[in-house]
Design a protein around this motif. Structure first.
Motif, PDB file in Angstrom:
ATOM      1  N   LYS B  52      39.821  30.349  47.457  1.00 57.77           N
ATOM      2  CA  LYS B  52      39.178  30.789  46.212  1.00 57.77           C
ATOM      3  C   LYS B  52      38.289  31.983  46.510  1.00 57.77           C
ATOM      4  CE  LYS B  52      39.140  27.304  42.770  1.00 57.77           C
ATOM      5  NZ  LYS B  52      38.371  26.736  41.690  1.00 57.77           N
ATOM      6  N   VAL B  53      38.535  33.042  45.788  1.00 55.13           N
ATOM      7  CA  VAL B  53      37.729  34.253  46.008  1.00 55.13           C
ATOM      8  C   VAL B  53      37.195  34.772  44.676  1.00 55.13           C
ATOM      9  CG1 VAL B  53      38.826  35.096  48.133  1.00 55.13           C
ATOM     10  CG2 VAL B  53      39.861  35.635  45.935  1.00 55.13           C
ATOM     11  N   PRO B  54      36.026  35.409  44.720  1.00 57.05           N
ATOM     12  CA  PRO B  54      35.580  36.083  43.500  1.00 57.05           C
ATOM     13  C   PRO B  54      36.530  37.248  43.213  1.00 57.05           C
ATOM     14  CG  PRO B  54      33.883  36.179  45.227  1.00 57.05           C
ATOM     15  CD  PRO B  54      35.109  35.628  45.845  1.00 57.05           C
ATOM     16  N   VAL B  55      36.707  37.587  41.974  1.00 55.59           N
ATOM     17  CA  VAL B  55      37.663  38.664  41.659  1.00 55.59           C
ATOM     18  C   VAL B  55      37.198  40.015  42.205  1.00 55.59           C
ATOM     19  CG1 VAL B  55      38.713  37.545  39.665  1.00 55.59           C
ATOM     20  CG2 VAL B  55      36.680  38.987  39.340  1.00 55.59           C
ATOM     21  N   ILE B  56      35.920  40.120  42.523  1.00 57.76           N
ATOM     22  CA  ILE B  56      35.423  41.342  43.166  1.00 57.76           C
ATOM     23  C   ILE B  56      35.123  41.039  44.637  1.00 57.76           C
ATOM     24  CG2 ILE B  56      33.598  43.103  43.203  1.00 57.76           C
ATOM     25  CD1 ILE B  56      35.239  43.293  40.664  1.00 57.76           C
ATOM     26  N   GLY B  57      35.844  41.721  45.511  1.00 54.43           N
ATOM     27  CA  GLY B  57      35.560  41.634  46.943  1.00 54.43           C
ATOM     28  C   GLY B  57      35.028  42.978  47.408  1.00 54.43           C
ATOM     29  N   MET B  58      35.165  43.220  48.699  1.00 52.41           N
ATOM     30  CA  MET B  58      34.672  44.504  49.212  1.00 52.41           C
ATOM     31  C   MET B  58      35.659  45.094  50.218  1.00 52.41           C
ATOM     32  SD  MET B  58      31.168  45.386  51.295  1.00 52.41           S
ATOM     33  CE  MET B  58      30.673  47.077  51.601  1.00 52.41           C
ATOM     34  N   GLY B  59      36.053  46.328  49.953  1.00 51.16           N
ATOM     35  CA  GLY B  59      36.872  47.052  50.928  1.00 51.16           C
ATOM     36  C   GLY B  59      35.938  47.918  51.749  1.00 51.16           C
ATOM     37  N   ALA B 228      53.839  40.020  38.882  1.00 50.05           N
ATOM     38  CA  ALA B 228      54.038  38.742  38.181  1.00 50.05           C
ATOM     39  C   ALA B 228      55.024  37.868  38.946  1.00 50.05           C
ATOM     40  CB  ALA B 228      54.536  39.003  36.763  1.00 50.05           C
ATOM     41  N   LYS B 229      56.100  38.492  39.436  1.00 46.86           N
ATOM     42  CA  LYS B 229      57.094  37.723  40.194  1.00 46.86           C
ATOM     43  C   LYS B 229      56.492  37.189  41.489  1.00 46.86           C
ATOM     44  CE  LYS B 229      61.223  39.992  38.437  1.00 46.86           C
ATOM     45  NZ  LYS B 229      62.131  41.110  38.659  1.00 46.86           N
ATOM     46  N   ALA B 230      55.737  38.054  42.148  1.00 41.74           N
ATOM     47  CA  ALA B 230      55.135  37.635  43.418  1.00 41.74           C
ATOM     48  C   ALA B 230      54.135  36.500  43.196  1.00 41.74           C
ATOM     49  CB  ALA B 230      54.453  38.825  44.084  1.00 41.74           C
ATOM     50  N   VAL B 238      46.207  40.861  45.805  1.00 37.93           N
ATOM     51  CA  VAL B 238      44.965  41.630  45.895  1.00 37.93           C
ATOM     52  C   VAL B 238      45.280  43.058  45.449  1.00 37.93           C
ATOM     53  CG1 VAL B 238      43.134  42.454  47.422  1.00 37.93           C
ATOM     54  CG2 VAL B 238      44.204  40.229  47.856  1.00 37.93           C
ATOM     55  N   ALA B 239      44.596  43.508  44.407  1.00 38.91           N
ATOM     56  CA  ALA B 239      44.863  44.867  43.900  1.00 38.91           C
ATOM     57  C   ALA B 239      43.917  45.869  44.555  1.00 38.91           C
ATOM     58  CB  ALA B 239      44.687  44.906  42.389  1.00 38.91           C
ATOM     59  N   ILE B 240      44.483  47.013  44.928  1.00 40.57           N
ATOM     60  CA  ILE B 240      43.656  48.094  45.469  1.00 40.57           C
ATOM     61  C   ILE B 240      43.883  49.362  44.639  1.00 40.57           C
ATOM     62  CG2 ILE B 240      43.448  47.258  47.835  1.00 40.57           C
ATOM     63  CD1 ILE B 240      45.773  49.191  48.534  1.00 40.57           C
ATOM     64  N   LYS B 241      43.055  50.349  44.889  1.00 42.13           N
ATOM     65  CA  LYS B 241      43.107  51.623  44.160  1.00 42.13           C
ATOM     66  C   LYS B 241      42.927  51.409  42.661  1.00 42.13           C
ATOM     67  CE  LYS B 241      45.721  53.950  47.663  1.00 42.13           C
ATOM     68  NZ  LYS B 241      46.916  54.588  48.132  1.00 42.13           N
ATOM     69  N   ALA B 242      42.200  50.373  42.333  1.00 42.78           N
ATOM     70  CA  ALA B 242      41.994  50.058  40.923  1.00 42.78           C
ATOM     71  C   ALA B 242      41.124  51.106  40.250  1.00 42.78           C
ATOM     72  CB  ALA B 242      41.343  48.681  40.803  1.00 42.78           C
ATOM     73  N   ILE B 243      40.197  51.669  40.997  1.00 38.75           N
ATOM     74  CA  ILE B 243      39.261  52.619  40.389  1.00 38.75           C
ATOM     75  C   ILE B 243      39.682  54.063  40.633  1.00 38.75           C
ATOM     76  CG2 ILE B 243      36.890  53.493  40.430  1.00 38.75           C
ATOM     77  CD1 ILE B 243      35.981  50.661  41.120  1.00 38.75           C
ATOM     78  N   ARG B 244      39.945  54.387  41.883  1.00 38.28           N
ATOM     79  CA  ARG B 244      40.179  55.793  42.221  1.00 38.28           C
ATOM     80  C   ARG B 244      41.650  56.183  42.239  1.00 38.28           C
ATOM     81  NH1 ARG B 244      36.187  58.752  43.015  1.00 38.28           N
ATOM     82  NH2 ARG B 244      37.632  60.394  43.614  1.00 38.28           N
ATOM     83  N   PRO B 267      46.245  38.366  34.708  1.00 38.60           N
ATOM     84  CA  PRO B 267      45.888  37.100  35.372  1.00 38.60           C
ATOM     85  C   PRO B 267      46.607  36.894  36.695  1.00 38.60           C
ATOM     86  CG  PRO B 267      47.303  36.703  33.464  1.00 38.60           C
ATOM     87  CD  PRO B 267      46.961  38.158  33.447  1.00 38.60           C
ATOM     88  N   ASN B 268      47.649  37.698  36.939  1.00 36.77           N
ATOM     89  CA  ASN B 268      48.359  37.555  38.214  1.00 36.77           C
ATOM     90  C   ASN B 268      47.651  38.261  39.360  1.00 36.77           C
ATOM     91  OD1 ASN B 268      50.598  36.035  37.235  1.00 36.77           O
ATOM     92  ND2 ASN B 268      51.268  37.888  36.182  1.00 36.77           N
ATOM     93  N   VAL B 269      46.663  39.052  39.023  1.00 39.82           N
ATOM     94  CA  VAL B 269      45.842  39.669  40.077  1.00 39.82           C
ATOM     95  C   VAL B 269      44.713  38.699  40.394  1.00 39.82           C
ATOM     96  CG1 VAL B 269      44.259  41.560  40.614  1.00 39.82           C
ATOM     97  CG2 VAL B 269      46.390  42.029  39.404  1.00 39.82           C
ATOM     98  N   HIS B 270      44.633  38.312  41.661  1.00 36.06           N
ATOM     99  CA  HIS B 270      43.638  37.308  42.027  1.00 36.06           C
ATOM    100  C   HIS B 270      42.333  37.925  42.512  1.00 36.06           C
ATOM    101  CE1 HIS B 270      47.639  35.200  42.862  1.00 36.06           C
ATOM    102  NE2 HIS B 270      47.212  34.839  41.663  1.00 36.06           N
ATOM    103  N   ALA B 271      42.426  39.128  43.039  1.00 35.03           N
ATOM    104  CA  ALA B 271      41.206  39.757  43.560  1.00 35.03           C
ATOM    105  C   ALA B 271      41.372  41.267  43.631  1.00 35.03           C
ATOM    106  CB  ALA B 271      40.896  39.217  44.952  1.00 35.03           C
TER     107      ALA B 271
END
Lengths: 305, 397
Positions: B52-59, B228-230, B238-244, B267-271
């Motif tokens: 279980k992870v918060p939807v905001i992590g840190m890269g 969604a399939k994954a 885990v989604a990256i490059k969400a902002i930039r 909802p398929n993005v967990h973090a």
């Protein structure tokens, strides 16, 4: 005959048009016999027993992520301008990849180099400074940060990389030097090769622009000294004002001199402001050592004003 | 086969519709909200890993500020990801080890990537990339972290199917898991994202996928579908490059909060693991969890940003499948960019020549079936740029 001549004229017209287009695109090289300025010579040297493989790849700020995915942002913070990459192969299937990053200023190039350099590496007098590890040799020279990776080079790995590095450095020209502001840092207790330049959001605050740091160890105590070089006195005043607001240290008089601030994230920070410099100490809880170092720092700075 | 391709106009419609379709949270989301001190946290489960992870992590991309990592931990962020740039990674992991000293190991999740030498032109591994070399690098990571294990070991920056299933690396990852050096195996996809995510979903090997995902991607619908399939296959996403992601040089994100919300409304993005480097940005990113609903001004910002046409080939590879002559269109678009965008025709020419193209290009196929997601007239650009082959190299720089 007339028809053939018309065709030739058409072909000539299109060739001239195409050359004009290229000229517009900035790509026509002045012929070597011309007295005008020449184009950019290739940055990549010929190395005996090694052959360049494939095209030279070039990347710019907007597509750097195609090359160093997940790391491009760090380079962009240091005003990255352009990257050229070439790969060399020899007949034993060994390879050396040479990456030449051009940044806006030598300080930016040093900054990214300082982020990546490794404390325990073997340091080399190549460019302003370089270091090597197994399969890696990186150095900084002027606006350039050069990174080289080798593969399958076997026991001669380091010798091969040094040959490449020296030849690339020759091509780039000059030796360069590390940012001169580091000479202001007190020498006693300073850890070798720990100097860094943080280009943006120094100490984690966007208002603090950039800063230079070095690590220290004295009597078992580890701490950091830093200096921020503002544009002028007013710039420093604004930085301090915003920093004090962000850290909840309201009501302090903002005038040149000494500040002790409780930073919610970094504990107590001591810093001084004079002219366009703000300098201070981090993680140094011993008041006497703190006072001594801030004084030493101040003594190193005035000649720069 | 037979799948209808989306033209630019359709894309623009779906882009705006897509923003609309993401507006509302799944109804069960709010039940999962928890309080962390004063701040509201939203947790999701990373697929079958059960983490279980918060939807905001840190890269973590910059190793210099341990105070920021400490602040993130203290704020309740427990999911961290590190850079794969070799030297930065070493400094980064050592710094993380220092900051987490004294904290229970199970109180945070750390993901580590192991890069392997890749041919920059093809994206394929160089001959001689071995299981041993991969494991040696991974062991160094553990040493720098001063930890017995990591939570996710990632196969880094995979853009080709051949690389995703590169046997020496799969063997190394399997061995690392067997030996308890990693709890889970992951893969990171920055380029060619839909295909790599799909491969991960079908692989029965990878358990977590890091995927570039943002509203500015021209192919975000395909990315969303693959994700969604994954997710339904049980992978943690885990989604990256969400902002930039998708920003041009010097361009500032229009609305970072809205960008993060857009991704997290799937909802398929967990973090997500935004790479904030200031305390202000950390607080702003965490505040997204107060309410993931996009406000009207945020929707407007996203629509405005989404409608700005991209100037650069994003390497989605869609065109290669459509081209009858199977031309290396992304490479040709790159040559076009070098020549006209950056005024470096010598590099454009060198690239065109190196491709070993046939004599007649885009002249004999009839109507071009390629529908570029950027809306470009690809065949016209190709016809233009291949003319460089005929210009002697000494005339070009």
């Amino acid at each position: 005959m007339r028809k053939g001549g018309g065709m030739r004229r058409k072909v000539c017209f299109f060739i001239l048009l195409f050359i004009a287009l290229l000229y517009w695109a900035g790509g026509i090289r002045t012929p070597s016999w011309s007295s005008g300025p020449g184009g950019n010579p290739s940055l990549f040297p010929e190395i005996s027993r090694w052959k360049r493989s494939g095209e030279i790849q070039i990347f710019f700020p907007r597509n750097l992520y195609n090359y160093i995915d997940g790391g491009a942002e760090l380079y962009l913070k240091y005003d990255f301008q352009e990257l050229e990459v070439a790969e060399y192969l020899n007949d034993k299937k060994a390879s050396v990849t040479v990456e030449i990053y051009r940044h806006k200023t030598p300080t930016d190039a040093f900054g990214i180099y300082s982020q990546e350099r490794l404390a325990n590496a073997k340091y080399l007098a190549i460019g302003a400074q370089g270091y090597s590890e197994e399969n890696i040799l990186n150095f900084v020279l002027g606006n350039y940060y050069v990174k080289m990776n080798s593969f399958n080079t076997g026991p001669e790995d380091q010798e091969v990389l040094v040959i490449f590095a020296k030849r690339v450095a020759e091509k780039l020209g000059g030796n360069g030097s590390l940012p001169s502001i580091f000479s202001s840092f007190p020498k006693e207790g300073k850890k070798e090769n720990s100097e860094k330049f943080i280009a943006k959001s120094f100490l984690g605050y966007s208002s603090l622009h950039s800063g230079f740091t070095a690590d220290y160890e004295l009597s078992g105590k580890k701490f950091q000294l830093f200096v921020i070089e503002g544009e002028d006195q007013n710039d420093c005043r604004n930085m301090i004002q915003e920093y004090l607001q962000r850290t909840g240290n309201l009501g302090k008089r903002i005038e040149e001199g000494h500040f002790t601030v409780k930073d919610p994230y970094q504990g107590e920070i001591d810093f001084c402001w004079k002219g366009k410099y703000i300098w201070g100490a981090l993680n140094l809880d011993e008041p006497t050592i703190r006072a001594k170092y801030l004084k030493l720092f101040e003594e190193g700075l005035p000649e720069r004003k | 086969m037979g799948k209808k391709l989306m033209g630019r106009r359709d894309f623009m419609k779906s882009s705006v519709a897509g923003l609309g379709s993401f507006v509302y949270l799944a109804s069960n989301e709010k039940k999962q909200e928890k309080k962390q001190g004063e701040r509201k946290f939203i947790y999701r489960t990373l697929g079958k890993t059960g983490i279980k992870v918060p939807v905001i992590g840190m890269g973590m991309i910059q190793p210099s500020n341990p105070a920021l990592v400490r602040a993130a931990l203290d704020a309740g962020i427990n999911h961290f990801d590190t850079t794969a740039i070799p030297a930065v990674q070493e400094n980064n992991l050592k710094m993380f080890a220092e900051v987490t000293k004294g904290r229970p190991r199970e109180s945070f999740i750390i993901g580590v990537k192991v890069p392997s030498p890749t041919d920059p032109a093809t994206g394929l591994y160089k001959e001689g990339v071995t299981t041993e070399a991969f494991l040696k690098k991974f062991d160094f990571s553990l040493k720098w972290l001063n930890m017995e294990y990591v939570d996710v070991l990632y196969h880094y920056a995979v853009s080709r199917k051949e690389s995703a299933f590169y046997e020496p690396i799969m063997k190394a990852m399997e061995k690392a898991k067997k030996e308890g050096k990693t709890r889970f195996l992951g893969i990171s996809a920055h380029m060619n994202v839909p295909e790599i995510v799909q491969i991960a979903a079908d692989s029965n090997f990878y358990e977590v996928v890091i995927a570039a995902y943002n509203f500015k991607q021209k192919n975000y619908l395909q990315v969303r579908e693959a994700i969604a399939k994954a997710a339904s296959a049980g992978l943690g996403i885990v989604a990256i490059k969400a902002i930039r992601g998708g920003l041009k040089e010097g361009e500032k994100p229009i609305n970072p909060r809205a960008s993060l919300k857009w991704v997290l409304q799937d909802p398929n993005v967990h973090a997500t693991i935004p790479a904030f480097d200031t305390f202000e940005d950390m607080i702003a990113d965490l505040s997204v969890m107060d309410d993931l609903t996009l406000t009207d001004p945020e929707k407007e910002d996203l629509k405005r940003a989404a409608s700005s046409a991209g100037l650069y080939c994003q390497g989605c590879g869609q065109c290669v499948k459509q081209c009858i002559a199977k031309l290396p269109i992304p490479d040709l678009m790159r040559a076009y960019m070098y020549t006209y965008g950056y005024r470096k025709p010598s590099i454009g020419r060198e690239l065109v020549v190196s491709l070993g193209l046939p004599g007649h290009i885009c002249e004999v196929c009839g109507p071009c079936p390629v529908q570029c997601l950027n809306g470009w007239n690809v065949s016209r650009k190709i016809r233009d740029i291949v003319r460089l082959r005929d210009v002697p190299s000494e005339f070009v720089v």
